[in-house]
Design a protein around this motif. Structure first.
Motif, short mmCIF file in Angstrom:
data_model
loop_
_atom_site.label_atom_id
_atom_site.label_comp_id
_atom_site.label_asym_id
_atom_site.label_seq_id
_atom_site.Cartn_x
_atom_site.Cartn_y
_atom_site.Cartn_z
N ASP A 98 -2.84 -1.55 2.02
CA ASP A 98 -1.51 -1.12 2.57
C ASP A 98 -1.82 -0.14 4.02
OD1 ASP A 98 -2.51 0.49 0.30
OD2 ASP A 98 -0.82 1.94 0.69
N GLY A 99 -2.70 0.58 3.86
CA GLY A 99 -3.04 1.36 5.16
C GLY A 99 -3.57 0.35 6.31
N ASP A 100 -4.46 -0.42 5.92
CA ASP A 100 -5.14 -1.38 6.74
C ASP A 100 -4.18 -2.38 7.30
OD1 ASP A 100 -7.71 -1.95 7.53
OD2 ASP A 100 -7.64 -3.91 6.52
N LEU A 123 -2.54 -8.51 0.48
CA LEU A 123 -2.39 -7.27 0.87
C LEU A 123 -2.18 -6.51 -0.28
CD1 LEU A 123 0.67 -5.96 3.33
CD2 LEU A 123 -0.24 -4.68 1.31
N PHE A 124 -3.03 -5.74 -0.71
CA PHE A 124 -3.39 -4.92 -1.92
C PHE A 124 -2.77 -3.61 -1.78
CE2 PHE A 124 -7.95 -6.94 -2.96
CZ PHE A 124 -7.61 -7.90 -2.97
N ASN A 125 -1.41 -3.71 -2.30
CA ASN A 125 -0.85 -2.42 -1.98
C ASN A 125 -0.90 -1.42 -3.18
OD1 ASN A 125 1.17 -0.72 -1.22
ND2 ASN A 125 3.05 -1.87 -1.48
N ASN A 126 -1.59 -0.32 -3.05
CA ASN A 126 -1.63 0.74 -3.99
C ASN A 126 -0.77 1.95 -3.51
OD1 ASN A 126 -3.45 1.87 -2.19
ND2 ASN A 126 -5.23 1.44 -3.30
N MET A 127 -0.25 2.08 -2.51
CA MET A 127 0.58 2.99 -1.84
C MET A 127 0.01 4.14 -1.71
SD MET A 127 4.57 2.48 -3.88
CE MET A 127 3.57 2.54 -5.68
N ILE A 128 -1.52 4.06 -1.38
CA ILE A 128 -2.26 5.27 -1.08
C ILE A 128 -3.26 4.88 -0.40
CG2 ILE A 128 -3.93 5.12 -3.05
CD1 ILE A 128 -1.72 8.17 -2.47
N TYR A 129 -3.96 5.76 0.45
CA TYR A 129 -5.15 5.65 1.09
C TYR A 129 -6.22 5.76 0.23
CZ TYR A 129 -3.24 5.31 6.05
OH TYR A 129 -2.34 4.89 6.97
MG MG Z 1 -4.16 1.45 -0.06
#
Ligand code: MG
Ligand code: TPP
Ligand code: SF4
Lengths: 337, 623
Positions: A98-100, A123-129
């Motif tokens: 998600d950051g990328d 898009l692998f969204n883990n809502m965090i870096y």
């Molecule tokens: Mg992430």
């Protein structure tokens, strides 16, 4: 795909590299889904390329026995665009977090989507870096407390589906790392779609954002909070299909089917040329605590970018003949000395 | 103007003339200059041109900011620069006169469109009194000509409206200058016919205006004589007139054919590099694929992707764009893929002077990426040389699997010179083979592919492209193990890879430098890039004045030619004229511990021959 290709096994798609994600990371189940899907797609490993940016998610190409490039942070959609243009014969997958994809590479993502380059973007969204150890990301909820936001983050999050639909992506889908069959189905659909496909995968980062998606993806919560979109069917969910979605005055709303009647429900049409209804669906949920649609939001046919580019080359050759260097150098007039 | 019968004016022979056409950006000065250049080229003169555009697209009409100029030098001998200062100025309005007069040589000729010197135009140009009347032009030979009026009269019979008639006055000026320098009429008639095909009225008007200008010279008792410039002694052959950006575009297309690879260009528009994107976009029939990206990062990144896929990949830009591409170029260094980065240098920092040249990106090209990420640098020396330099950059990129920086500048980009067309068959074969088979074995004795197993001679790694059976592999920016290319954080391996990448670039087969001028001189001028022309011309003048001068010119700035240190150390004094604050000087001093003296200029204008000559004389005197 060549006729002679023998059917592969999931193991044929694995490399000898040790997978280095944290134990329990959601990325493992995504990798498994991908390796299991590949033989079913009946494609050749040498004609498949995984391109990624930087992040935990972006390590993915190292684990797939295909061609691959681990690029730089955010730029995978741009790298992949060049590759897909130069080599329209390849299957190009793009992997990022998600950051990328929403932060440093947000610009490249929306442009790849609007151009409709033949890419399968996950898009692998883990809502965090994850890789940088837990700062809030552009999909983190407001008020997220992390090392870089000790008093809570101030930023409103992006909803990747809304962003993608806003960019008029021709294939937009969502899945989650707790449902392998659904992931495989979404990846397959993305692969089969000619043009840019984006699939958001709700992914658990069990180290820095554990359980972030539990409110909707945990077994006990799925019935009440996951809305599975199915083309041509009324949008319904709940253990007995007791809830549904209607469009009311330009907004998607959750209703009780008993209250409105089955016929009032929105019938999902992923092929609708206008993305507005899909956008409304993407706005249904504000986060992983209320009913959230998964599945294919949008799948429309639109001319693919590299195909158009190739057509222009062919047209130019047709009009002007194959490029001749000697006449090029003389094209602005010459004189003899 | 009383006599309308042609007069017999004396024909005077000149060895050269430097004419500057100047007017408002809407006045068609570039077209006029271009056409005068073409006619002169066909007559066999040597020539060089220097266009000057306003930075704003639609600067207010009649203002200094809106002045567009085109300088052309034609001669009966071989030249390497468009000349220091014009000897003839054609000024279409007060702003053009005001902006350009300081450039004119003392005693030079000014041909003035007096009709444009209205109160309003004088005010727009910032003149407090009329320079045609207040003695400002004393010391010059001025020729006042009511160009607008005569043009209007001449085109009236063709039914052209007076307002449209004004537009033809550049052809009046061209006709007049063509008469002055005895250029033939026919080629311009042909040009007008082709250029304005389908617009009969415009063709008629321009033709009439041209003839009016030509006849005006002949009949008006204004000019004492007209002139002739004989053909120059140039090597025999077929010539075209080319500017640097077009020569680069053609070089890129040629390189694709010479390497038998499809060409891919990822680019984002920026002055003064955009014309390469435009030119290459016209070459789709050469299999050239151009991609106008969303920014410079994507432009470079797409080129990296295309190179991975087996294309001959380019990205074109100017300084601000190179700054944005930096991280991606670092990736290309690490991936060891062929890629040519073209930087048309302009004035900086930041937006700086977009339309003016500088050579101040040398250190950025050399060091503008984090860590140790060496990149070869090639620089063309003249507009036509841009063609060769582009091919050379591609040769290095392909042979050594590395990104290469091609450093041109805004001066080379737009100025033009005659180019003796090369024999296509004499161009180098720069093709390389893709890798198609295993190059190693595992413990079990099975064939494997090692993406970082290097060629023993060039240290280049194999280029195996997707689609090649069995050679599936992953590459990335993380440090990788020598040979296998697998991720490696091993300290010794990192040292080894840093050393290998450096050795690969240092080992590039760069030709030795040659000493021009007098190799036995004690004094030498060292240069690179576009200063070549002015330095070369200064060497000629100094030698004619009996000075012993040598000239060393660098096309390869990284790595340097192997003999450079030895060659330079033989001279007592070396000066280095550069359009920066001393960047090549820094590199040469650091590498060879030689006290090369800087001669720097950064005012957006290329060195004149006179400036270099005087710097040389000073240095010779001081030594
Ligand atoms: Mg992430
Ligand atoms: C130019 C640049 N800036 C910053 C970083 C540091 N960095 C690496 S990954 C990352 C964010 C990763 O988050 P995400 O994309 O969500 O991936 P995840 O690790 O969560 O899978 C950052 C900031 C970098 N590698 N490059
Ligand atoms: S930090 Fe989080 S996202 Fe990264 S590997 Fe570990 S669990 Fe997975």
């Amino acid at each position: 795909m060549t006729d002679t290709s023998t059917r592969t096994e999931p193991a044929d798609w694995a490399t000898d590299q040790e997978v280095r994600w944290c134990p329990g990371c959601g990325d493992y189940s995504i990798l498994t889904a991908m390796r299991m899907l590949m033989p079913e797609l009946e494609v050749d490993r040498e004609n498949t390329v995984f391109v990624s940016g930087i992040g935990c998610a972006a390590r993915f190409p190292y684990y797939m026995n295909t061609y691959g490039m681990h690029g730089i942070h955010g730029r995978a959609p741009a790298i992949a665009t060049g590759l897909a243009m130069a080599r329209p014969d390849l299957d190009v997958w793009v992997i990022g977090g998600d950051g990328d994809m929403m932060s440093i590479g947000g610009n490249h993502l929306i442009h790849a989507l609007r151009r409709n380059v033949n890419l399968n973007i996950l898009l692998f969204n883990n809502m965090i870096y994850g890789l940088t150890k837990g700062q809030f990301s552009p999909t983190s909820e407001v008020g997220k407390v992390t090392k870089s936001s000790p008093m809570g983050s101030l930023d409103s999050p992006f909803n990747p589906m809304s962003v993608a639909l806003g960019a008029e992506a021709s294939f937009v889908a969502r899945t989650h790392d707790m449902d392998r069959q659904h992931m495989m189905e979404m990846f397959r659909r993305a692969h089969d779609h000619k043009g840019a496909s984006i699939v958001e995968v709700f992914q658990n980062c069990n180290v820095f954002n554990d359980g972030a998606w539990e409110g909707i993806t945990k077994k006990g919560n799925r019935d009440s909070n996951l809305i599975s979109l199915e083309h041509g069917k009324p949008v319904k969910f709940g253990a007995d299909g007791e809830f549904g979605v209607v469009i009311d005055n330009g907004t998607a709303k959750v209703v009780s089917v008993a209250d409105v009647g089955e016929s009032a429900l929105l019938v999902h049409d992923e092929t609708k040329p206008d993305p507005s209804t899909a956008f409304m669906l993407s706005r249904l949920s504000r986060g992983p605590f209320e009913p959230t649609p998964i599945g294919v939001f949008r799948a429309v046919e639109r001319i693919e970018y590299a195909t158009s580019s190739t057509a222009q080359l062919a047209m130019a050759q047709n009009d002007k003949g194959a490029g001749d260097l000697s006449s090029l150098l003389r094209s602005r007039g010459t004189w003899q000395v | 103007m009383t006599d309308t019968a042609p007069r017999e004016l004396p024909l005077q022979e000149l060895d050269e003339v430097i004419i500057r056409f100047a007017g408002d950006s809407g006045d068609g000065m570039q077209l006029t200059g271009d056409q005068f250049t073409s006619i002169s080229a066909a007559l066999g003169n040597d020539l060089a041109t220097l266009p000057e555009f306003p930075a704003e697209i639609r600067a207010p009409q009649g203002t200094l900011a809106g002045v567009s100029a085109f300088q052309v030098r034609i001669s009966d001998f071989a030249i390497t620069t468009p000349g220091d200062a014009p000897t003839v100025l054609v000024a279409m309005n007060p702003a053009a006169l005001k902006a350009q007069l300081p450039n004119l040589v003392q005693g030079g000729a000014i041909i003035i469109n007096t009709d444009a010197f209205s109160e309003k135009n004088l005010e727009k140009a910032g003149y407090e009194s009329n320079p045609l009347e207040d003695g400002s032009l004393d010391g010059y030979r001025s020729y006042p000509v009511p160009m607008s009026q005569i043009t209007r009269d001449a085109v009236a019979e063709h039914g052209v409206k007076p307002r449209d008639a004004e537009r033809s006055k550049n052809f009046f000026a061209l006709g007049l200058i063509s008469w002055m320098y005895t250029r033939p009429v026919e080629p311009t008639m042909e040009f007008i016919g082709t250029k304005f095909r389908g617009k009969e009225l415009v063709i008629k008007a321009n033709e009439a205006a041209f003839h009016a200008g030509y006849n005006f010279g002949e009949t008006a008792e204004l000019f004492e004589s007209h002139y002739e410039i004989k053909p120059a002694e140039l090597p025999k052959g077929e010539y075209t007139n080319v500017n640097g950006n077009t020569a680069i575009a053609w070089g890129c297309a040629a390189a694709g054919q010479l390497a038998r690879l499809p060409v891919f260009l990822g680019s984002y528009p920026i002055t003064p590099a955009s014309d390469i994107l435009h030119d290459l976009s016209e070459l789709k029939h050469f299999g050239v694929r151009t991609f106008q990206a969303e920014d410079e990062i994507a432009a470079a990144a797409s080129a990296v992707g295309a190179a991975f896929g087996g294309a001959l990949a380019f990205t074109t830009t100017s300084g601000p764009g190179v700054a944005l591409k930096g991280e991606t170029l670092g990736l290309a260094v690490s991936l060891e893929l062929p890629l040519v980065v073209i930087d048309i240098q302009r004035g900086g920092p930041s937006t700086g002077l977009p339309t003016k040249p500088e050579q101040a990106d040398l250190l950025m090209a050399m060091y503008g990426r984090h860590s140790e990420s060496p990149m070869p640098i090639v620089a063309p020396k003249s507009p036509a040389d841009c063609f060769n330099a582009a091919i050379e950059a591609c040769r290095i990129a392909l042979r050594y699997r590395t990104p290469v920086m091609l450093l041109s500048d805004g001066y080379l980009a737009t100025s033009s010179e005659p180019w003796l067309l090369p024999d296509i068959d004499s161009l180098p074969d720069i093709g390389v083979d893709f890798h198609t088979g295993f190059n190693g074995t595992n413990e079990d004795g099975d064939g494997i592919f090692l993406p970082y197993l290097r060629d023993s001679e060039t240290l280049a790694r194999p280029w195996a492209i997707p689609g090649t059976p069995d050679l599936m592999h992953r590459i990335g920016g993380i440090e990788k193990e020598d040979e296998s290319g697998n991720i490696s954080y091993d300290p010794a391996n990192h040292q080894k890879m840093i050393d290998l990448r450096a050795a690969k670039i240092e080992g590039i087969d760069v030709p030795d430098v040659e000493v021009a001028g007098d190799p036995d001189a004690d004094f030498c001028m060292l240069g690179w890039g576009s200063t070549w022309g002015a330095i070369d011309a200064a060497v000629d003048r100094l030698q004619a004045a009996g000075k012993k001068v040598a000239h060393v010119h660098l096309t390869h700035l990284n790595p340097f030619p192997k003999n450079l240190g030895e060659v330079l150390s033989k001279f007592e004094t070396v000066i280095c004229p550069e359009m920066n604050a001393g960047q090549l000087v820094d590199l040469v001093r650091a590498k060879y511990l030689l006290d090369v003296k800087p001669v720097n200029k950064m005012n957006g204008v290329p060195f004149t021959t006179a400036e270099i000559e005087s710097a040389a004389l000073q240095a010779i005197e001081a030594s």
